[in-house]
Scaffold this motif. Structure first.
Motif, short mmCIF file in Angstrom:
data_model
loop_
_atom_site.label_atom_id
_atom_site.label_comp_id
_atom_site.label_asym_id
_atom_site.label_seq_id
_atom_site.Cartn_x
_atom_site.Cartn_y
_atom_site.Cartn_z
N ASP A 172 5.78 -10.64 -5.54
CA ASP A 172 4.97 -9.53 -5.39
C ASP A 172 3.52 -9.95 -4.79
OD1 ASP A 172 7.38 -7.61 -4.99
OD2 ASP A 172 7.49 -7.56 -6.91
N GLN A 174 1.37 -12.18 -3.83
CA GLN A 174 0.78 -12.63 -2.54
C GLN A 174 -0.57 -13.45 -3.44
OE1 GLN A 174 0.80 -12.09 1.45
NE2 GLN A 174 2.38 -10.55 1.41
N THR A 201 4.72 -9.55 5.99
CA THR A 201 4.52 -8.06 4.10
C THR A 201 5.98 -7.55 4.51
OG1 THR A 201 1.57 -7.52 4.61
CG2 THR A 201 4.05 -5.83 3.95
N ALA A 209 -0.07 -1.15 2.46
CA ALA A 209 0.23 -2.56 2.32
C ALA A 209 0.30 -3.50 3.40
CB ALA A 209 1.75 -3.43 1.93
N CYS A 210 0.67 -3.25 4.48
CA CYS A 210 0.29 -4.44 5.59
C CYS A 210 -1.42 -4.44 6.27
CB CYS A 210 1.12 -4.12 6.88
SG CYS A 210 1.16 -5.65 8.31
N ASP A 213 -2.80 -6.55 3.06
CA ASP A 213 -2.38 -8.19 3.41
C ASP A 213 -3.31 -8.40 4.34
OD1 ASP A 213 -0.85 -7.71 1.10
OD2 ASP A 213 1.12 -7.90 2.20
N LYS A 225 -0.53 -13.60 11.80
CA LYS A 225 -0.19 -12.71 10.42
C LYS A 225 1.31 -12.26 11.45
CE LYS A 225 1.24 -9.10 6.72
NZ LYS A 225 0.91 -10.27 5.57
N GLN A 232 4.58 -2.86 12.29
CA GLN A 232 3.71 -3.32 11.42
C GLN A 232 2.07 -3.95 12.69
OE1 GLN A 232 5.90 -6.56 9.62
NE2 GLN A 232 5.70 -5.29 7.97
#
Length: 299
Positions: A172, A174, A201, A209-210, A213, A225, A232
Motif C-alpha cells: 500500500d 508504495q 495503481t 489515487a491514480c 500516483d 505509468k 485510468q
C-alpha cells in the motif's frame, strides 16, 4: 532515449478479444496484450490464437502495440514468441518481457527474435523490448539488464511481484516502502537512455489515487505509468503532459539551437548561462513530442 510516447501503457487479457478491442480504441499510448498474469493457466495456449486474431484484424490507430508473453523461465515463453511473431510480427511494435532476472534473459529474447525476424522477412531489430523489473534479483542486476540489448526501450517497475518476492506484508505504501527500488530502476533506465514506466495503481475505481500516483511518478522522473482500466488512462495521460511554460521553453531552446546551426554552424550554444547541444535538446524534443501527441501544439 526513444521519443516514442509511453505516458499510459494499458494491459488487457490475451484471451479476451472484447477487452483487447476496447483497449484498441482507448486513449492509451500503448496497448499491452497480456499472456502472462492476466491470462489463466487454462487459457494460455488457446489465447495465442486470440492474440494473432486481434493483431491481424483490429485497428490500434497510432498506439504502440505490445504483447507480453509468459516469462522466459516458463515452458510457455518460446512458443508464445515463435507462434505470435511468426504469424503477426509486422503488427507488433514491442514485446514486454516479465520476470526478467539477468541481462542474459534479455539477450535470449533478443536472439530468438532475431532468428524469427530473419525467417519471416522482417528487418532484424524491428521489434523492440520492454522489460519488467519485478524481483530482487532483477533489481540487483538492473544496470546490466538496462544495457543488455539495443532493442530495449524501457524498464517497467512491477510492484506486486516485487513486494511478493521481498516478502512484504503490504504494497500500500508504495512511495515510502518502495521508494528505493523505484528510484534505483529509474536511475538505471535513464543512465542507459531508456524510458522508465511506473507500476499500476491497483485501486482502479479510485481516480484520486491514480492521479496522486501518476503525478508523483511524473515528478520523480518516470515517463509513464501502467493502467489496468480505461478510466485510468486519461488521468495518467494528463499527469505526464508538459506544462505550458515547459512547452514554451522547449520551443525557445530548440528554435535558438536551429538558428545557431543555420546561421553560424554552431553545434553548442549558451542560452541563459546554460550550455545547449544536441544531447541536451533531447529532453526538450520529448516534451514537444508529447505536446503534439496530445494536441497542445500543432504538428
Amino acid at each position: 532515449m526513444s521519443l516514442r510516447i509511453r505516458r499510459s501503457e494499458m494491459t488487457c487479457p490475451a484471451h479476451s478479444l472484447a477487452m483487447i478491442s476496447k483497449a484498441a480504441v482507448s486513449e492509451a499510448d500503448e496497448v499491452i496484450i497480456d499472456l502472462e498474469d492476466a491470462c489463466a493457466v487454462s487459457q494460455k495456449i488457446a489465447a495465442r490464437a486470440t492474440v494473432i486474431q486481434a493483431l491481424q484484424t483490429l485497428d490500434f490507430g497510432q498506439k504502440l502495440v505490445a504483447v507480453r508473453p509468459n516469462a522466459v523461465q516458463t515452458h510457455y515463453h518460446y512458443r508464445d514468441v515463435v507462434e505470435i511473431v511468426e504469424a503477426a510480427g509486422d503488427k507488433i511494435d514491442v514485446l514486454v518481457i516479465p520476470k526478467i532476472e539477468t541481462g542474459d534473459d534479455v539477450r535470449f529474447v533478443d536472439r530468438l527474435l532475431s532468428q524469427i525476424e530473419a525467417n519471416i522477412g522482417l528487418a532484424v531489430g524491428s521489434i523492440k523490448l520492454e522489460v519488467l523489473i519485478e524481483g530482487t534479483r532483477a533489481l540487483q542486476a538492473v544496470d546490466h539488464i538496462a544495457n543488455a540489448s539495443p532493442r530495449l526501450e524501457s524498464l517497467i517497475f512491477g510492484l506486486a511481484d516485487y513486494a511478493g518476492d521481498l516478502g512484504a506484508r503490504s504494497a500500500d505504501d508504495q512511495w515510502g516502502m518502495f521508494a528505493y527500488p523505484k528510484h534505483k530502476m529509474l536511475v538505471a533506465a535513464k543512465a542507459a537512455g531508456l524510458a522508465a514506466i511506473d507500476n499500476v495503481t491497483f485501486a482502479f475505481r479510485d481516480p484520486e489515487a491514480c492521479q496522486h500516483d501518476a503525478e508523483r511518478a511524473a515528478a520523480m522522473g518516470f515517463d509513464g505509468k501502467w493502467a489496468i482500466h480505461p478510466a485510468q488512462v486519461p488521468i495518467i495521460n494528463q499527469a505526464f503532459l508538459p506544462t505550458a511554460a515547459e512547452i514554451a521553453e522547449a520551443q525557445r531552446l530548440i528554435n535558438a539551437y536551429a538558428e545557431a546551426d543555420q546561421d553560424a554552424g554552431l553545434g553548442a550554444i549558451a542560452i541563459d548561462d546554460q550550455m545547449i547541444d544536441a544531447a541536451s535538446l533531447r529532453v526538450h524534443a520529448k516534451k514537444l513530442a508529447l505536446a503534439k501527441r496530445a494536441g497542445l501544439i500543432e504538428n
